[in-house]
Design a protein around this motif. Structure first.
Motif, short mmCIF file in Angstrom:
data_model
loop_
_atom_site.label_atom_id
_atom_site.label_comp_id
_atom_site.label_asym_id
_atom_site.label_seq_id
_atom_site.Cartn_x
_atom_site.Cartn_y
_atom_site.Cartn_z
N TRP A 173 -26.73 0.54 0.92
CA TRP A 173 -25.59 -0.12 0.28
C TRP A 173 -25.40 -1.54 0.79
CZ3 TRP A 173 -23.33 5.04 1.94
CH2 TRP A 173 -23.55 6.01 0.96
N CYS A 174 -24.84 -2.39 -0.05
CA CYS A 174 -24.59 -3.79 0.32
C CYS A 174 -23.52 -3.84 1.40
CB CYS A 174 -24.07 -4.58 -0.88
SG CYS A 174 -25.07 -4.41 -2.36
N CYS A 191 -19.67 -2.65 0.96
CA CYS A 191 -19.54 -1.69 -0.15
C CYS A 191 -18.59 -0.56 0.25
CB CYS A 191 -20.91 -1.13 -0.49
SG CYS A 191 -20.84 0.18 -1.75
N LEU A 237 -18.69 2.47 -0.66
CA LEU A 237 -19.26 3.82 -0.68
C LEU A 237 -19.39 4.43 0.71
CD1 LEU A 237 -21.86 3.31 -3.55
CD2 LEU A 237 -19.81 4.77 -3.59
N CYS A 251 -25.71 3.86 -7.28
CA CYS A 251 -25.41 3.60 -5.86
C CYS A 251 -24.61 4.77 -5.30
CB CYS A 251 -24.60 2.33 -5.72
SG CYS A 251 -25.45 0.85 -6.28
N ASN A 267 -16.25 2.46 -9.14
CA ASN A 267 -16.24 1.04 -8.79
C ASN A 267 -16.06 0.17 -10.02
OD1 ASN A 267 -18.74 1.32 -9.95
ND2 ASN A 267 -19.87 1.19 -8.02
N GLY A 310 -23.09 -0.43 -10.85
CA GLY A 310 -23.54 -1.22 -9.71
C GLY A 310 -25.05 -1.28 -9.63
N CYS A 345 -16.98 -2.57 -5.16
CA CYS A 345 -18.36 -3.03 -5.27
C CYS A 345 -18.32 -4.54 -5.20
CB CYS A 345 -18.96 -2.56 -6.61
SG CYS A 345 -20.51 -3.38 -7.03
N PRO A 346 -18.33 -5.06 -3.97
CA PRO A 346 -18.19 -6.52 -3.85
C PRO A 346 -19.39 -7.26 -4.45
CG PRO A 346 -18.63 -5.48 -1.70
CD PRO A 346 -18.39 -4.38 -2.67
N GLU A 347 -20.55 -6.66 -4.35
CA GLU A 347 -21.78 -7.34 -4.76
C GLU A 347 -21.78 -7.66 -6.26
OE1 GLU A 347 -24.05 -8.32 -2.72
OE2 GLU A 347 -25.59 -8.97 -4.14
N ILE A 348 -21.31 -6.73 -7.06
CA ILE A 348 -21.41 -6.90 -8.51
C ILE A 348 -20.03 -7.08 -9.14
CG2 ILE A 348 -22.27 -5.87 -10.65
CD1 ILE A 348 -24.61 -6.02 -8.93
S1 SF4 Z 1 -24.14 -2.86 -5.90
FE1 SF4 Z 1 -22.00 -2.47 -5.50
S2 SF4 Z 1 -21.83 -0.26 -5.47
FE2 SF4 Z 1 -23.97 -0.73 -5.24
S3 SF4 Z 1 -24.29 -0.83 -3.05
FE3 SF4 Z 1 -23.88 -2.88 -3.70
S4 SF4 Z 1 -21.72 -3.11 -3.44
FE4 SF4 Z 1 -22.12 -0.95 -3.38
#
Ligand code: SF4
Ligand SMILES: Cc1ncc(C[n+]2csc(CCOP(=O)(O)OP(=O)(O)O)c2C)c(N)n1
Lengths: 374, 281, 184
Positions: free
Chosen positions: B20-21, B24, B26, B59, B129, B133, B208-211
């Motif tokens: 995971w990012c 995240c 999760l 994810c 989320n 993701g 989900c900070p990344e997306i």
């Molecule tokens: S994409 Fe979003 S949900 Fe998937 S691991 Fe990264 S932060 Fe978490």
């Protein structure tokens, strides 16, 4: 052992119980439903489970789940339902889940003629799922063969840890025949190998010295990993070419290199044969009668009926047909399995006899087409 | 010697760190879930070898990769039937289905529908989320209306699904919504859910900070976390009517349904006993 | 030994039951092998009903599901006689329900024609068991299966309240001299 006068579908259901079926999940579809209905009545009495799910996707996934409790599992369907199951079939392949799928073919494409027959899906049965591997496909032509091959499908599936397809069709499904029904103990039944090591040293995808890895199941303390991603022997995701190669070739070889052992056929009039009619399923019955008709007219025809369609034992087929001049591949579709055989019999004239019929192509028609080529 | 984490005995530590990012949500979902399981095991209410995780793809579904239990990481949307197949044959198993909102509410929609209808004995944890993701930010059935996704670049025109309302309507024994911004409450919801017969459904609002964060311009995990936290309303025993799923007005979290009706397995075993009575003696 | 048996009539004449009882008796009570197919026009009541049996002493000779050249045929109605007469080979033994068949084609068959339907109505009290009257005749003449075997299959297959009537109908021709050949 007792003899009963039953249809191919009932023969399949009886055989599955003798083979040790413990879990059946299904969704009704003609012409497979009477397998489901028969088992719904009979299997619970023998300590098994029969559940109707919301669709074929759920059915096959539930069967895969159940197989991971080490219960022998099965589902049955026809073209529309099998098409829905393909994604999960691929899951069963990569996770090496023993599972029997009974594919009762009917007239297609799409809804076609739901109650009638055909052999249109012979290639889909093994090539339909994604991932480009081969799974065993066994094709009966009579209720007795449906019985025997169902037991074999379970055994192969357990031994190789692979899904296996019993490829029946509407004709076999509803044809009656005298079937020798055996009890456990009267017939060879194979059960998957279990690990002999403690959980700490168990690697779920390591075949050790055997063909397929010993299988620990849910609830046994082995911390089993069922993994749909490309994995190493531990079951850990391994997005690397070397791991992909190792996994692919092992999954491929364990089935393809069993071809010789799985090779199953019968032949008639092979001794002096000049023209071989090669066929499978109930069309092979018609082809046998056609061969007889041709012989009555003085042609030296013979019949080879293949019961194992995949993996195809190429050397065996070549040897079987060594002395034969021409090979006619008779099937109830546009000429599909013909392509397999033509690839194997490159030094021979291989002629496709594709005869589409809602039941089986009539013997006279087969004989007529063959004569045009002689 | 390095000091281990208290949850290490429940983890495949050789697989850490997770995929995971950073930041995240999760990890919080899995951590609270494992803590709740640990409490139940210590109490003697659960046996470790009878706990199993099943996830589809996404994810969120990859929560199955790390716990040191029987686990299955199967295909997108199909974790529920897999888990039910196990449960029917081995009713002693505690089956925990983990997945994302796409996995469970979109592609797996038919399965959750019928699992709820059956009151199937599963704990279903849906990490929400609000986006896809794993596949890079496409529309989810939970994406708030108006928000940008890569497949609705002009703003999502669709109505969102309220899974709490669906689960309650179809008769699940336990329906709760938690949030990774409130981990203690979340652990308590899981702890409760683990002891239920029938279907226990826990939706977890997760970050989900990344997306998702990037889509709505909260790029740092902390900012997104605070943004979600702002929108959370904690209630002790909210009614299903209060479960409205609304980004603008906020999300009520808590326990919406807590019943104790017979689950599928009991009903099914009772049905089976009828077949066994018919057995010739 | 290999025999093809064709049984045909209109829907409602009990053709499928007749064929099923015969097939089951052969499969479960003799050493013979058998394949059987039962077909009926689902759409139309009164449409074709037909049972094909291929019987042989060796399993691989019970090799087809359809009659190509019948050795034994039973027609309960003119329509099916007309439709399928070309499936019946020279020298075949042919049973006809004279109650429903008026025109008999000129073939070199051994023909047994009796008014099965009328007999059933008159002697047993209902035309619904005409099929069993005919089956008794066929079994008596051909001896393909012992009559007791057929009776035990009838007991297993037919709803309890109908068993006695069916067995009485089945015995009708067996009690008479079964070899009464009626037409050439
Ligand atoms: S994409 Fe979003 S949900 Fe998937 S691991 Fe990264 S932060 Fe978490
Ligand atoms: C049949 C199928 N369709 C599409 C995909 C691609 N896919 C993988 S994960 C996913 C959605 C993930 O979203 P969600 O379930 O919400 O999980 P998240 O990654 O957000 O946790 C999709 C569409 C797939 N794996 N299988």
């Amino acid at each position: 052992m007792r003899y009963e006068y039953v249809t191919g579908n009932i023969a399949v259901a009886e055989a599955s119980m003798t083979a040790g079926l413990k879990f059946y999940a299904g969704y009704p579809i003609t012409p497979s439903s009477d397998i489901f209905e028969y088992l719904a009545r009979e299997l619970p009495k023998r300590g098994g489970h029969v559940v109707q799910f919301e669709d074929e996707i759920a059915s096959i996934n539930a069967a895969i789940g159940a197989s991971w409790t080490c219960a022998k599992s099965m589902t049955a369907t026809s073209g529309p339902g099998f098409s829905l199951m393909l994604e999960a079939l691929s899951l069963a392949v990569i996770t090496e889940t023993p599972l029997v799928v009974v594919y009762v073919m009917r007239t297609g494409p799409s809804t076609g003629v739901p109650t009638r027959s055909g052999q249109y899906d012979v290639l889909q049965a093994t090539y339909g799922f994604h991932g480009g591997l081969v799974i065993p496909v066994l094709a009966p032509s009579t209720p007795q063969e449906a019985y025997d091959l169902t037991i074999r499908a379970f055994n192969v599936s357990e031994e190789l840890r692979t899904p296996a397809i019993l490829l029946s069709d509407a004709v076999v499904a509803h044809t009656y025949g005298k079937v020798a029904i055996r009890e456990r103990g009267e017939v060879e039944v194979v059960d998957r190998a279990k690990p002999s090591v403690p959980p700490e040293s168990y690697r779920p995808y390591d075949p050790l010295d055997g063909i397929a890895p010993p299988m620990a199941c849910f609830g046994e303390g082995y911390n089993v990993l069922v993994e749909s991603l490309t994995h190493d022997e531990k079951g850990y995701y391994a997005p690397r070419t070397d791991a992909q190669r190792r996994l692919m070739w092992r999954l491929y070889r364990k089935v393809v290199e069993s071809a010789e052992r799985l090779f199953d056929y019968s032949a008639a009039y092979l001794d002096d044969c000049e023209f071989a009619l090669v066929s499978y399923g109930p069309t092979a019955l018609s082809a046998r009668v056609a061969a007889k008709l041709l012989r009555e007219e003085g042609y030296r025809a013979c019949l080879v009926k293949l019961r194992t369609l995949f993996p195809l034992y190429e050397k065996g087929v070549r040897e079987l047909l060594r002395g034969v001049g021409k090979v006619f591949v008779v099937e109830n579709n546009v000429g599909l399995y013909f392509r397999e055989l033509r690839g194997v019999l490159r030094d021979k004239e291989v002629i496709s006899v594709p005869l589409i019929d809602l039941d089986v192509p009539p013997p006279q028609e087969i004989a007529g087409v063959v004569k045009e080529w002689l | 010697m390095a000091v281990g984490h208290p949850l290490d005995p429940y983890l495949r530590t050789d697989r850490l760190p997770t995929m995971w990012c950073p930041g995240c949500g999760l990890g919080v979902v899995l951590g609270t879930l494992l803590r709740a399981i640990d409490r139940r095991i210590r109490e003697g209410r659960l046996r470790r070898e009878n706990v199993a995780f099943v996830g589809g793809i996404g994810c969120s579904a990859r929560m199955t990769l790390y716990p040191l239990f029987d686990s299955a990481h199967v295909i997108h949307g199909r974790a529920i039937p897999f888990a039910l197949g196990v449960k029917i044959v081995k009713p002693k198993m505690k089956m925990i289905v983990v997945g994302g909102d796409g996995d469970i509410a979109a592609i797996g929609g038919n399965h959750i529908l019928h699992a709820l209808r059956r009151n199937a004995d599963l704990l279903v944890v849906m990490a929400n989320n609000m986006i896809y993701g794993m596949t890079g930010g496409q529309l989810a059935p939970t994406t708030p209306r108006g928000l940008y996704t890569t497949t609705t670049p002009y703003g999502n025109p669709e109505r969102e699904i309220n899974m709490v309302r669906l689960a309650a309507a179809l008769g699940a024994n336990y329906v709760a919504r938690g949030s990774t911004t409130h981990p203690q409450l979340l652990e308590q919801l899981f702890y409760k859910a683990l002891a239920k017969r029938g279907l226990a459904f826990v939706e977890v609002l997760s970050t989900c900070p990344e997306i998702f964060g990037r889509h709505i311009d909260f790029r740092s995990p902390v900012d997104l976390y605070l943004e979600l936290r702002k929108r959370i309303v904690v209630k002790a025993k909210p009614s299903v009517e209060e479960s409205d799923y609304n980004w603008e007005k906020g999300f009520v979290i808590g326990e919406f349904v807590d019943k104790d009706e017979p689950g599928y397995i009991e009903v099914y075993l009772d049905y089976l006993s009828k077949a066994l009575e018919k057995q010739p003696s | 030994m290999r025999l093809e048996i064709l049984i045909a009539g209109r829907g409602g004449q009990g053709i499928l039951l007749l064929g099923h009882v015969l097939g089951k008796a052969i499969a479960e009570h003799t050493d013979l092998h058998v394949l059987g197919s039962e077909t009926y026009a689902a759409e139309t009541r009164g449409g074709d009903s037909r049972v094909d049996l291929v019987v042989a002493d060796r399993e691989e000779e019970a090799d087809f599901i359809k009659v190509v050249r019948a050795d034994i045929a039973l027609f309960m109605h003119q329509l099916q006689l007309d439709a399928y007469k070309d499936l019946v080979g020279d020298g075949a033994v042919v049973f006809l329900d004279k109650s429903n068949v008026t025109e008999i084609p000129r073939r070199s068959w051994r023909i047994y024609a009796e008014p099965y339907t009328d007999i059933a109505e008159r002697e047993i009290g209902t035309s619904r068991v005409a099929n069993m009257v005919a089956l008794g005749h066929l079994v008596g003449v051909t001896s393909i299966v012992p009559p007791e075997a057929v009776e035990s299959v009838i007991r297993e297959t037919v709803a309890r309240e109908w068993v006695d009537l069916n067995i009485r109908a089945f015995r009708y021709f067996l009690r008479l001299s079964p070899h009464r050949q009626t037409e050439e």
